[in-house]
Design an enzyme around this catalytic site. Structure first.
Site: not given
Lengths: 446, 446
Positions: A21, A38, A42, A80
């Protein structure tokens, strides 16, 4: 310029979105070893509690949104394996086994934390599960649906263990909790832990603390958790004894590590390599009260740190003051909140702590629904500073802790804190809020 | 030494009890013109709402307790009419008409506030009542019980008016509210007032703001509130257009007056005569944000000031920093909270205010029961300081305001406030608490 991010959860995707952004021309590459990005970790226990919701409800934004709408080069299934700091390149392998290498100008390690697997024989049995990511959540939901589980044993008595106790009880299971050391929530003041314990028992949970676990075994169609002088039967065993930072990439790359094996970062989230940032559950932070390094992996910090990294990658000079260690959770109707230091932690940090515990009420005494509320408050005898607060109760506990959290950032003394003009109306508390009553009592002891 | 207190409510009895505890040898004389002492005035609407409770339930401590247990010379039915500062004597008359005189070494004026009676013909009719003390509460309860009232008109739309709307609606009455000027809760940001208005309408209240009231008349067996282009029928009319300090004794004695006709006191609660204190709803205070005098009569300040007077009477040197103007109330399920200054007040105090209004949720978006929550936040462009916050919503609003209240005492900037480590768990809010979201938006505008 290319900004590479390892890990596509809270910190990683916050950083990716915000960087893009700020600077649409920036090339942002996210390498996520799993398939999910994403999502709200919780919320996993609450999602598990509800058989009518699917675990995918927890996804905040889809991978497609990040790729197509925000223009982020998000590569899931990309693990990775090595950071080459000299060549500014990360090397890894895809889920299909293809090796890859990506050069970076700036790098963010946001690999998160993983549940600690106890060294107990049988932990790899079918039906022994952890609660950390969507894959875990999916497994548990599937297990509950397909096996008609009726009994669960939870190993651990921390906040995830308690949230899962509520979730599984709501799903109709009988839940037993077991842990080797004595004491529920050992960081919680004993007077405050007592009502939590009672509340768990009243809601049908079995509490077996102080039992060393020998092994988990499969017996007929169920599991058994075998401890000294105790065998607990279960269709499902949840392991929730804590988490540890995923920091091996950083360690192997020679970056400085910190408390609990987390990755050391400065106020600007930079590791010991100025081109490499770390944020989220894998990284440490400064504690507002002690001024020293701490590792307290929580969601707000992860999001805040992700944003701060993005700002700094894009030329900003953001320095985060640190964390107060504010946390809240609930089990059934009991709310448990804390901020700052316990007496024990304060001693460890070199303070001369003095504490009080008071019992008050959540509402005016004559207002319907007033419930007991316990406040433990810790101050420093030398400086008079407020060091920490804990609160438990079944009514209007959670947000009370934030008044104390703000006082910790402001480095208020207990005497100053007592002067706060807090809100009063009968449905919301006594005229003197329990926090003020605790401060008043603590002043007398300081 | 004799400490004389005029007025036996929150401030007066707090001071009396604490002074006697500090110094049992001190002669403490309380002169109360009515018969009731130490009751919870804030609970009156909730007591009225419940037909099964008597108004006497609101008495916190009986007169007998003060006299016999604490050794306070409490004289009810004693109206003080004059303070002779030269002779250090108060003069008055008992309910039976006997005159009395009491010498003092130190004096506390704690005469409180009284409802403003509007200058409307018919306000003295039977069935037109105010809500301030137990006598009022008793009258209303008796009226509701004996007359089978079905319709009420409330003149005013402030917090007492709204609390009474809930109380009378719960008692089965149709409630209409009317006031001359336009706008519900004019100090509340218009975007925040809108959901409050809707909530009142949904709960059956009639809202008639912007109607000048001409008179109240008795028609057959009921009352009518006659306004321009409007007539509202009622069995009961509640006047709740605000309160004014009872300061005539102080004024006639030549003591300095302050905002709204309240009695001017310093940080130690001393009036312009160092032997005379004032505390509670009759006295002013310093506003933490403006540093200037303010008159905001609320219960916590009254209790705190009463204690501070006792400390100072007994040789202490207590100085109260002042008030943030923190207040909360509810009407039905809607909670309205504020602290600090509105934009309008900030302009009046010489700040250069900038404000934002954000809409967020009371819990994580995917957690059951999440409700809209609105936050208005005001900052100062010049200094960056946080000046005030308002919040409305139907879930978990009340205690959120206290985080902002603490920030006001600490004189935090909005940028600092944004760095607060507030508690997060899905049942209690989004990861970024609405307060932090508001701060983040406000920073961009400052």
């Amino acid at each position: 310029m290319r900004f590479v991010i390892i890990g596509g959860d809270a910190a990683g995707m916050s950083a990716a979105s915000r960087a893009k952004r700020h600077n649409p021309d920036l090339e942002v590459v996210v390498l996520e070893r799993g398939q999910d990005v994403s999502y709200s970790a919780c919320n996993i226990p609450y999602n598990i509690a509800d058989p009518d919701r699917v675990i995918e409800d927890l996804v905040v934004r889809s991978a497609a949104t990040f790729i197509n709408k925000l223009g982020i080069d998000l590569r899931t299934g990309h693990r990775v394996e090595r950071i080459d700091r000299t060549a500014r390149t990360v090397h890894g392998r895809t889920a299909e086994g293809t090796s890859f290498a990506v050069e970076y100008d700036q790098l963010l390690i946001a690999t998160g934390a993983r549940p600690i697997r106890p060294n107990i024989p049988g932990c790899d049995l079918d039906g022994v599960l952890a609660v950390k990511n969507l894959v875990d959540g999916r497994k548990i939901k599937t297990f509950l649906r397909d096996r008609q589980a009726r009994r669960a044993v939870i190993i651990g008595m921390g906040y995830i263990a308690l949230e899962m106790t509520e979730a599984l009880t709501k799903r109709g299971l009988k839940v037993d909790l077991i842990k080797p050391r004595a004491g529920l929530l050992p960081w919680l003041d004993r007077e405050l832990a007592e009502p939590v314990k009672e509340h768990l028992l009243v809601n049908g949970a079995g509490l077996y603390d102080g039992h060393a676990i020998e092994r988990i075994i499969a017996v007929d169609d169920h599991l058994e958790v075998v401890a000294d002088q105790l065998r607990l039967a279960a269709d499902l065993v949840i392991v929730a004894i804590g988490v540890e930072p995923i920091a091996s990439l950083a360690r192997d790359a020679g970056l400085e590590l910190s408390v609990g094996g987390s990755i050391a970062v400065d106020h600007g989230l930079r590791t010991s390599d100025p081109l490499i940032f770390a944020a989220g559950d894998c990284a440490d932070s400064y504690h507002l009260v002690t001024g020293k390094k701490a590792w307290i992996p929580l969601a707000l910090r992860a999001n805040r740190a992700g944003w701060a990294v993005a700002d700094n990658v894009c030329g900003g000079r953001v320095a985060l003051p640190g964390i107060a260690g504010t946390a809240v959770f609930k089990v059934f109707d009991m709310q448990i909140a804390r901020t700052g230091l316990t007496v024990h932690e304060a001693q460890g940090a070199g303070f001369d702590p003095v504490s009080v515990v008071i019992r008050s009420r959540s509402r005016a005494g004559i207002y319907p629904g007033a419930q007991p509320i316990h406040v433990a408050m810790v101050g420093d005898r030398t400086s008079g500073r407020l060091l920490g607060v804990q609160i438990t109760g079944t009514d209007q506990v959670a947000h009370r802790i934030n008044a104390a959290a703000v006082a910790l950032l402001a480095k208020m003394t207990v005497t100053d804190f007592y002067q706060n003009d807090l809100a009063y109306a009968p449905p919301f508390g006594p005229t003197w809020d329990p926090l003020l009553t605790a401060a008043n009592q603590l002043i007398k002891k300081l």
